[in-house]
Design a protein around this motif. Sequence first.
Motif, mmCIF file in Angstrom:
data_model
loop_
_atom_site.group_PDB
_atom_site.id
_atom_site.type_symbol
_atom_site.label_atom_id
_atom_site.label_comp_id
_atom_site.label_asym_id
_atom_site.label_seq_id
_atom_site.Cartn_x
_atom_site.Cartn_y
_atom_site.Cartn_z
ATOM 1 N N ILE A 166 -1.799 3.152 -8.218
ATOM 2 C CA ILE A 166 -0.557 2.378 -8.386
ATOM 3 C C ILE A 166 -0.746 0.953 -7.876
ATOM 4 C CG2 ILE A 166 1.848 2.209 -7.635
ATOM 5 C CD1 ILE A 166 1.924 5.264 -7.540
ATOM 6 N N LYS A 167 -1.414 0.820 -6.714
ATOM 7 C CA LYS A 167 -1.670 -0.519 -6.170
ATOM 8 C C LYS A 167 -2.613 -1.301 -7.081
ATOM 9 C CE LYS A 167 -1.089 0.817 -1.304
ATOM 10 N NZ LYS A 167 -1.745 0.904 0.023
ATOM 11 N N SER A 168 -3.610 -0.601 -7.619
ATOM 12 C CA SER A 168 -4.558 -1.267 -8.514
ATOM 13 C C SER A 168 -3.872 -1.728 -9.794
ATOM 14 C CB SER A 168 -5.712 -0.315 -8.849
ATOM 15 O OG SER A 168 -6.407 0.061 -7.676
ATOM 16 N N MET A 169 -2.966 -0.900 -10.336
ATOM 17 C CA MET A 169 -2.216 -1.277 -11.531
ATOM 18 C C MET A 169 -1.378 -2.524 -11.273
ATOM 19 S SD MET A 169 -0.908 2.460 -12.929
ATOM 20 C CE MET A 169 0.186 1.716 -14.151
ATOM 21 N N GLN A 170 -0.729 -2.556 -10.119
ATOM 22 C CA GLN A 170 0.084 -3.716 -9.765
ATOM 23 C C GLN A 170 -0.795 -4.957 -9.618
ATOM 24 O OE1 GLN A 170 3.665 -3.716 -9.348
ATOM 25 N NE2 GLN A 170 3.113 -5.862 -9.673
ATOM 26 N N GLY A 171 -1.978 -4.777 -9.010
ATOM 27 C CA GLY A 171 -2.894 -5.904 -8.862
ATOM 28 C C GLY A 171 -3.340 -6.453 -10.208
#
Length: 362
Positions: free
Chosen positions: A116-121
Amino acid sequence: KGMDDAGDSADEMADDVEDAAEESDNAKGSFEGLGSVCKATAAAMTAAFAAVSAAAIAGAKALVDMTTAGAAYADTVLTESTVTGIATDKLQEYMYAAELVDVSTDTLTKSMAKNIKSMQGAADGSKAYAEAYDQLGISVTDANGNLRDSDEVYWEIIDSLGKIENETERDALAMQILGKSAQELNPLIEQGAARMAELGEQAHAAGYVVSDDMLNAYGALDDQLQYLNVGATAAKNALGTILLPVLTELASDGVGLLGEFTNGIKDAQGDLGKMGDVIGDIIPKVIDVFMEHLPMLLDLIVTMVTSLGQAIVDNLPIIVDSATQLLFTILEALINGLPQIADGALQLVLALADGIISNLPK
């Protein structure tokens, strides 16, 4: 008792046969054997009744243990669901499937959170994340530019990683998107999303997945058990204060006596006679200290025992009623089964008798 009487009667009959003729010795032994078997059968039945009672008690304890274990499981699921944001049913599917593919649930859920954090990044323009998703052929946003469902993206990542033959390249991409522990996901990557979905269906078919209502009911029980545990600890600490003044004085006097004893032994410098004098001098002082506080200790003990005894007396009707209900429940079950038990015992004895009679010539 009836079996025992039957055994005695068989012994008496054997005596009569013995009196009738000397040749009846073999028959006598057979009949005595029958009497012993009858007694043994009665003993075995008694042991069986005891086993039934013990099993009932053990079964009740097992039910309590299973209920508390279920409450602990529900608490784990509810807490993990709150922390990860994964629905409880989906989380239980993962818990069921993860262990079967040799990947811990903790590793799985942490990698999902990292995704999820990677997608947001990637959506925010991070080149490293964007390139990693592009290499896997996965888009993190939909046609409207909104982030896609992270669960769908995650399993697309798993399948895409499974198609990469170069293990080093696969691990590098996995660690970039799913975190440092991504290498632990390799067994999951090899199995693929379809296998995980299949295991999720198995979890439902096996009844492993518990409904939200049941989880919440179990969770409420777990909360109460935790309150009870905390309350018990507080009560234990409070009860400890009963002896606090006495033990404090004893400890204070004890420190002084220990110091006196230690210094006395040191001053003796290995002289056994002097050491004996020190011990002989210190023991009466130790006894005096205990005797000084003994009346107060006895008063406290008497008060506690009296209170406990009064509590038992006050609740005796309930205790007796509960014990009586339990006893009669067991007895009723045994009485209801008595015809079958008696018939079984009769068939056993008749079969033994037939066997003995048929073997008398031998």
